[in-house]
Scaffold this motif. Structure first.
Motif, PDB file in Angstrom:
ATOM      1  N   VAL A  11       4.273  38.006 -28.589  1.00 29.56           N
ATOM      2  CA  VAL A  11       2.985  38.638 -28.525  1.00 29.56           C
ATOM      3  C   VAL A  11       2.124  39.127 -29.261  1.00 29.56           C
ATOM      4  O   VAL A  11       3.279  40.643 -29.481  1.00 29.56           O
ATOM      5  N   TYR A  20      -1.051  41.709 -28.174  1.00 28.42           N
ATOM      6  CA  TYR A  20      -1.718  42.763 -27.054  1.00 28.42           C
ATOM      7  C   TYR A  20      -3.063  42.820 -28.159  1.00 28.42           C
ATOM      8  O   TYR A  20      -3.383  43.792 -29.298  1.00 28.42           O
ATOM      9  N   PHE A  21      -3.557  42.162 -27.541  1.00 27.54           N
ATOM     10  CA  PHE A  21      -5.589  42.341 -27.691  1.00 27.54           C
ATOM     11  C   PHE A  21      -6.333  43.570 -26.975  1.00 27.54           C
ATOM     12  O   PHE A  21      -5.746  42.840 -25.645  1.00 27.54           O
ATOM     13  N   SER A  66      -1.269  37.227 -26.496  1.00 26.16           N
ATOM     14  CA  SER A  66      -1.770  36.422 -27.740  1.00 26.16           C
ATOM     15  C   SER A  66       0.008  35.460 -28.105  1.00 26.16           C
ATOM     16  O   SER A  66       0.719  36.885 -29.137  1.00 26.16           O
ATOM     17  N   PRO A 125      -7.268  40.827 -34.380  1.00 22.87           N
ATOM     18  CA  PRO A 125      -7.352  39.426 -34.610  1.00 22.87           C
ATOM     19  C   PRO A 125      -7.821  39.029 -35.495  1.00 22.87           C
ATOM     20  O   PRO A 125      -8.509  38.505 -36.290  1.00 22.87           O
ATOM     21  N   GLN A 127      -8.161  32.459 -33.386  1.00 20.29           N
ATOM     22  CA  GLN A 127      -7.556  31.882 -32.152  1.00 20.29           C
ATOM     23  C   GLN A 127      -8.527  33.476 -31.526  1.00 20.29           C
ATOM     24  O   GLN A 127      -8.931  32.713 -30.318  1.00 20.29           O
ATOM     25  N   GLU A 128      -7.635  34.196 -31.807  1.00 21.59           N
ATOM     26  CA  GLU A 128      -8.074  35.727 -30.542  1.00 21.59           C
ATOM     27  C   GLU A 128      -9.439  36.060 -31.057  1.00 21.59           C
ATOM     28  O   GLU A 128     -10.461  35.831 -30.173  1.00 21.59           O
ATOM     29  N   SER A 167     -11.511  33.016 -28.779  1.00 24.06           N
ATOM     30  CA  SER A 167     -11.140  33.272 -27.504  1.00 24.06           C
ATOM     31  C   SER A 167     -11.782  35.118 -26.227  1.00 24.06           C
ATOM     32  O   SER A 167     -11.678  35.103 -25.672  1.00 24.06           O
ATOM     33  N   LEU A 220     -11.650  37.796 -27.600  1.00 22.69           N
ATOM     34  CA  LEU A 220     -10.400  38.463 -27.940  1.00 22.69           C
ATOM     35  C   LEU A 220     -10.548  40.004 -29.093  1.00 22.69           C
ATOM     36  O   LEU A 220     -11.206  39.280 -30.130  1.00 22.69           O
ATOM     37  N   THR A 257     -10.254  44.794 -30.460  1.00 14.81           N
ATOM     38  CA  THR A 257      -8.959  45.358 -31.149  1.00 14.81           C
ATOM     39  C   THR A 257      -9.318  47.114 -30.851  1.00 14.81           C
ATOM     40  O   THR A 257     -10.432  46.519 -31.644  1.00 14.81           O
ATOM     41  N   THR A 309       3.289  45.646 -27.573  1.00 15.64           N
ATOM     42  CA  THR A 309       3.481  44.049 -28.978  1.00 15.64           C
ATOM     43  C   THR A 309       4.958  44.782 -29.357  1.00 15.64           C
ATOM     44  O   THR A 309       5.839  44.451 -29.140  1.00 15.64           O
TER      45      THR A 309
END
Length: 173
Positions: free
Chosen positions: A52, A54-55, A65, A85, A88-89, A92, A94, A96, A142
């Motif tokens: 995983v 984290y964003f 994510s 990111p 995909q992120e 969505s 997301l 940073t 993370t």
């Protein structure tokens, strides 16, 4: 059709018509959108076979994510986080708060496991600039989840300026 067949089919047809009329006239008026507050906050833990990152969600909270690639080391995982990111992120929503890492020569992320619940993360020199608390939490969560799915590991971030105070992931259960 005989009279007997007409009589037998009449009750179901009549019931269907009465039901349709009753439902159509039940008196419920259409309404607009009703605001009910924020969306639910559900803790997410990665399955043992996934990593995983984290964003940051648009509202500023950390958002996981899930990577579907084969498991990688904590250092490689943090390197991916520092790359920002992916498609995909971004699709969505997301983002940073970590500074962009465009210089691969800046060096890898090195991870030292002090105990099963304590990790030291040595960051590339490009991260010597002041990191926001959210950026630190992205790194800490993370790293912590990669070591322990409950994210309870204590993480010490180290930059060229030296070690920061130990941190725990705010999402830890």
């Amino acid at each position: 059709m005989s009279r007997r067949n007409r009589v037998r089919s009449a009750p179901p047809v009549a019931l269907a018509l009465v039901g349709a009329v009753a439902l159509a006239g039940c008196g419920i008026e259409p309404t607009g959108v009703v605001e009910s507050g924020r969306a639910a906050n559900v803790p997410v833990t990665a399955p043992r076979s996934a990593d995983v990152l984290y964003f940051v969600a648009p509202d500023g909270r950390l958002a996981p994510s899930l990577l579907r690639d084969p498991r990688v080391s904590t250092g490689v995982l943090l390197g991916r986080l520092l790359s920002g990111p992916g498609t995909q992120e971004r699709d969505s929503g997301l983002g940073t708060e970590l500074p962009a890492r465009t210089d691969r020569a800046a060096g890898p992320v090195r991870v030292e496991y002090r105990t099963a619940k304590q990790v030291t993360v040595r960051l590339p020199h490009v991260l010597d600039a002041e990191l926001s608390d959210t950026a630190k939490d992205q790194l800490v969560c993370t790293a912590a989840v990669s070591v322990d799915a409950s994210a309870k590991a204590e993480v010490v971030l180290v930059t060229g300026d030296g070690p920061m105070s130990p941190r725990r992931c705010p999402l830890a259960r």
